[in-house]
Structures are given as structure tokens and as C-alpha cells.
Design an enzyme around this catalytic site. Structure first.
Site, PDB file in Angstrom:
ATOM      1  CD  GLN A 116      -2.584  -1.026   2.796  1.00 34.07           C
ATOM      2  OE1 GLN A 116      -3.518  -0.877   2.761  1.00 34.07           O
ATOM      3  NE2 GLN A 116      -1.717  -2.311   3.441  1.00 34.07           N
TER       4      GLN A 116
ATOM      5  CB  ILE B 294       2.930   6.001  -2.540  1.00 36.39           C
ATOM      6  CG1 ILE B 294       3.110   6.672  -1.256  1.00 36.39           C
ATOM      7  CG2 ILE B 294       1.017   5.639  -2.681  1.00 36.39           C
ATOM      8  CD1 ILE B 294       2.110   8.488  -1.450  1.00 36.39           C
TER       9      ILE B 294
ATOM     10  CG  HIS C  81      -2.955   1.955  -2.129  1.00 36.88           C
ATOM     11  ND1 HIS C  81      -2.874   2.270  -0.264  1.00 36.88           N
ATOM     12  CD2 HIS C  81      -3.312   1.137  -1.576  1.00 36.88           C
ATOM     13  CE1 HIS C  81      -3.733   1.568  -0.130  1.00 36.88           C
ATOM     14  NE2 HIS C  81      -4.781   1.494  -0.705  1.00 36.88           N
TER      15      HIS C  81
ATOM     16  CG  ASN D   5       1.189  -3.907  12.928  1.00 34.77           C
ATOM     17  OD1 ASN D   5       1.303  -3.619  12.571  1.00 34.77           O
ATOM     18  ND2 ASN D   5       0.505  -3.280  14.335  1.00 34.77           N
TER      19      ASN D   5
HETATM   20  P1  OAD Z   1      -1.079   3.095   8.798  1.00 34.00           P
HETATM   21  O1  OAD Z   1      -0.563   4.108   9.571  1.00 34.00           O
HETATM   22  O2  OAD Z   1      -2.800   2.934   9.127  1.00 34.00           O
HETATM   23  O3  OAD Z   1      -0.737   1.508  10.457  1.00 34.00           O
HETATM   24  C1  OAD Z   1       0.879   1.475  10.316  1.00 34.00           C
HETATM   25  C2  OAD Z   1       0.918   0.123  10.830  1.00 34.00           C
HETATM   26  O4  OAD Z   1       2.315  -0.358  11.052  1.00 34.00           O
HETATM   27  C3  OAD Z   1       0.294  -0.125  12.135  1.00 34.00           C
HETATM   28  O5  OAD Z   1      -0.464  -1.194  12.634  1.00 34.00           O
HETATM   29  C4  OAD Z   1       1.346   0.384  13.772  1.00 34.00           C
HETATM   30  O6  OAD Z   1       1.396  -0.405  14.662  1.00 34.00           O
HETATM   31  C5  OAD Z   1       2.383  -0.293  12.584  1.00 34.00           C
HETATM   32  N1  OAD Z   1       3.784  -0.307  13.094  1.00 34.00           N
HETATM   33  C6  OAD Z   1       4.572   0.921  13.174  1.00 34.00           C
HETATM   34  N2  OAD Z   1       5.732   1.099  13.551  1.00 34.00           N
HETATM   35  C7  OAD Z   1       6.440  -0.239  12.813  1.00 34.00           C
HETATM   36  C8  OAD Z   1       7.029  -0.594  12.720  1.00 34.00           C
HETATM   37  N3  OAD Z   1       8.574  -0.229  13.064  1.00 34.00           N
HETATM   38  N4  OAD Z   1       7.024  -1.633  12.922  1.00 34.00           N
HETATM   39  C9  OAD Z   1       6.227  -3.134  12.553  1.00 34.00           C
HETATM   40  N5  OAD Z   1       5.171  -2.565  12.316  1.00 34.00           N
HETATM   41  C10 OAD Z   1       4.941  -1.118  12.770  1.00 34.00           C
HETATM   42  O7  OAD Z   1      -0.943   3.027   7.805  1.00 34.00           O
HETATM   43  P2  OAD Z   1      -1.163   1.346   6.528  1.00 34.00           P
HETATM   44  O8  OAD Z   1      -1.715   0.180   7.309  1.00 34.00           O
HETATM   45  O9  OAD Z   1      -0.403   1.949   5.618  1.00 34.00           O
HETATM   46  O10 OAD Z   1      -3.912   5.068   2.188  1.00 34.00           O
HETATM   47  O11 OAD Z   1      -2.845   2.684   6.194  1.00 34.00           O
HETATM   48  C11 OAD Z   1      -3.628   2.138   5.182  1.00 34.00           C
HETATM   49  C12 OAD Z   1      -3.638   3.191   3.680  1.00 34.00           C
HETATM   50  O12 OAD Z   1      -3.825   3.929   4.260  1.00 34.00           O
HETATM   51  C13 OAD Z   1      -2.281   4.031   3.383  1.00 34.00           C
HETATM   52  O13 OAD Z   1      -1.495   3.163   2.535  1.00 34.00           O
HETATM   53  C14 OAD Z   1      -2.925   5.301   2.780  1.00 34.00           C
HETATM   54  C15 OAD Z   1      -3.293   5.184   4.209  1.00 34.00           C
HETATM   55  O14 OAD Z   1      -4.775   6.468   4.236  1.00 34.00           O
HETATM   56  C16 OAD Z   1      -4.152   6.600   1.329  1.00 34.00           C
HETATM   57  O15 OAD Z   1      -3.326   7.379   1.065  1.00 34.00           O
HETATM   58  C17 OAD Z   1      -4.967   5.795   0.002  1.00 34.00           C
END
Ligand code: OAD
Length: 236
Positions: free
Chosen positions: A93, A95, A111, A204
Site C-alpha cells: 500500500q 507509495i 495505492h 506488526n
Molecule cells: P497505518 O498508519 O494505518 O498503520 C501502520 C501500522 O504499522 C500500525 O498498525 C502500526 O502499529 C504499525 N507499525 C508502526 N511502526 C512499525 C514498525 N516499526 N514495525 C512494524 N509495524 C509498525 O498505515 P497503513 O495501514 O499502511 O492510503 O495505511 C493504509 C493506507 O491508509 C495507506 O496506504 C494510505 C492511508 O490513508 C491512502 O492514502 C489511500
């Protein structure tokens, strides 16, 4: 649960895999959406209302790509793609380009890609390194005012969904890494994999709201738990 070596793996990554490379996540405390209203910068309506603001937001993020490096988790997934004998699909997801820079080759940027521009007039997509503005003419159709970041916004259809769903339908292991599992359609991939009879694994930093939907979960920093998991898959 069947612990035998998988023959077909689909990996989904999110912002958490790039966090230790210095890329902000979205929903963590101090994440991007705690500072910026996503409706203003990540929707077609926001772009129509204030394209200058949207360009400035992504120009800053595009410029930030220059200062970041892939981490051990990105490298481990590239190694898995090279060394795993079965079918393997990496879907991100994210970019940023950290997976490619670590050596991943067959991945899908569902994405979109920060380093690409998309023309809203002719559909041309191409690499774009500098800033984008409302004055940038499209190199293909020469129309002014139509170029936008090649990023999938809320309300838009992510890329290559047919290929992703086909891989999920045929996989026997689905792994979600560093994603909160809150944004669809990616958040629904686990159900597709479960319907196909696959094992499912969450890697995670901490349990997500959907942790209980996975057959297994390992929590910790991506740079630690992803390389360890990859080595286990490859020696099994
Ligand atoms: P999120 O910010 O929603 O989630 C990030 C996840 O990574 C969380 O569950 C954290 O606990 C975890 N995390 C943080 N640091 C970490 C580390 N060092 N090791 C392992 N895990 C860690 O991001 P996404 O799920 O990627 O889309 O968000 C999905 C989409 O929402 C993105 O692609 C973007 C956003 O809005 C669009 O812009 C369309």
C-alpha cells in the site's frame, strides 16, 4: 493449523514496514493523518478544491524520498522473493520505493507511486522526480493543469485488483506486515485468503484491531520480526 512449508505466499505491506526507514505512518500517534486532514489531500474532491495544497503535500513527500533507505524488513522480503521456490506476490500500500530499492522485483503498488505523475486528461503515467504544479504540462498530451500524483486517493480504485484477488484465491499463506488493516479493499484481503483456506499471519509492531482474524500473529519491530520470519520460511 497446517505448519508445512507454504507453496504460494501473498504478502501485503503497509506504512509500518517503512517506519524504521524514517517514513511517517498514517494512524499512529503523530502519524500523517493526525497532522493533515486526509479529505483535503487524499481525495479527488480535495484536489479539485485546492490543487496547490495537494501538490505541495505530495511534492514534500516526493522530495523526502531522497533521504530514506530500505531497512532490514524490505531486504528480507526481497530475499524471500529470490529464494522462495513457490509462487510469491508482494503487494504494497506504500507509495515509496523502498521495496524496489531493496531488490524486490514483481511487486504491485496498489495505492500508486509517489515518484510517478498521472495525467487526468489522457491517463499517461510516467516517472516524475521533481515537483508537480498546476502549470506542469503533460509530456504526452501537452494539456496543462491535469497532472496529479499517481497516488490512489480515497474513493478511487486501487491498481491491479484482479491480479491481487487471483493470487489471494490461490495462496496458502497470507501475511500482512505493518498495516493497521483499516483501509479497504486491502483490509479485506485476509478474508479472501481465509476463504481460499490459507493460513494468515500478522506481523506488526502491536496487535491491530483485526489481530483475532489472523491464524497467527507476531508483534515487534518490522526490522526484527520480518527477517526472522523470512529465515524460518526458507529453512522449513
Ligand atoms: P497505518 O498508519 O494505518 O498503520 C501502520 C501500522 O504499522 C500500525 O498498525 C502500526 O502499529 C504499525 N507499525 C508502526 N511502526 C512499525 C514498525 N516499526 N514495525 C512494524 N509495524 C509498525 O498505515 P497503513 O495501514 O499502511 O492510503 O495505511 C493504509 C493506507 O491508509 C495507506 O496506504 C494510505 C492511508 O490513508 C491512502 O492514502 C489511500
Amino acid at each position: 493449523m497446517n505448519k508445512s512449508r507454504p507453496s504460494s505466499i501473498v504478502v501485503l505491506t503497509g506504512a509500518g514496514i517503512s517506519a524504521e526507514s524514517g517514513v511517517d505512518t498514517f494512524r499512529d500517534k503523530d502519524g500523517i493523518w493526525s497532522k493533515v486532514d486526509f479529505r483535503e489531500v487524499a481525495t479527488p474532491e480535495g484536489f479539485a478544491a485546492d490543487p496547490h495544497k495537494v501538490h505541495a503535500f505530495y511534492n514534500q513527500r516526493r522530495a523526502g524520498l531522497k533521504g530514506i533507505e530500505p531497512n532490514a524488513a524490505h531486504f528480507a522480503l526481497a530475499r524471500l522473493e529470490r529464494a522462495f521456490g513457490g509462487a510469491f506476490l508482494l503487494v504494497t500500500q506504500n507509495i515509496d520505493h523502498l521495496h524496489e530499492r531493496a531488490g524486490s522485483q514483481g511487486l504491485i503498488h496498489m495505492h500508486g507511486e509517489l515518484a510517478n505523475a498521472l495525467c487526468g486528461n489522457c491517463g499517461d503515467r510516467r516517472q516524475w522526480e521533481g515537483d508537480l504544479s498546476t502549470d506542469s504540462p503533460c509530456p504526452a498530451c501537452h494539456a496543462n493543469g491535469y497532472l496529479r500524483p499517481d497516488v490512489v486517493w480515497f474513493g478511487e480504485m486501487p491498481y491491479q485488483m484482479e491480479r491481487i484477488y487471483a493470487a489471494l484465491a490461490g495462496c496458502d499463506l497470507f501475511v500482512a506486515i505493518g498495516t493497521s488493516g483499516t483501509v479497504y479493499p486491502a483490509a479485506g484481503f485476509i478474508e479472501e485468503a481465509r476463504a481460499a483456506g490459507a493460513r494468515t499471519l500478522e506481523l506488526n509492531l502491536e496487535p491491530t484491531e483485526g489481530t483475532n482474524r489472523f491464524s497467527d500473529a507476531i508483534h515487534g519491530k518490522a526490522t526484527e520480526i520480518v527477517p526472522e520470519w523470512v529465515e524460518r520460511v526458507l529453512v522449513d
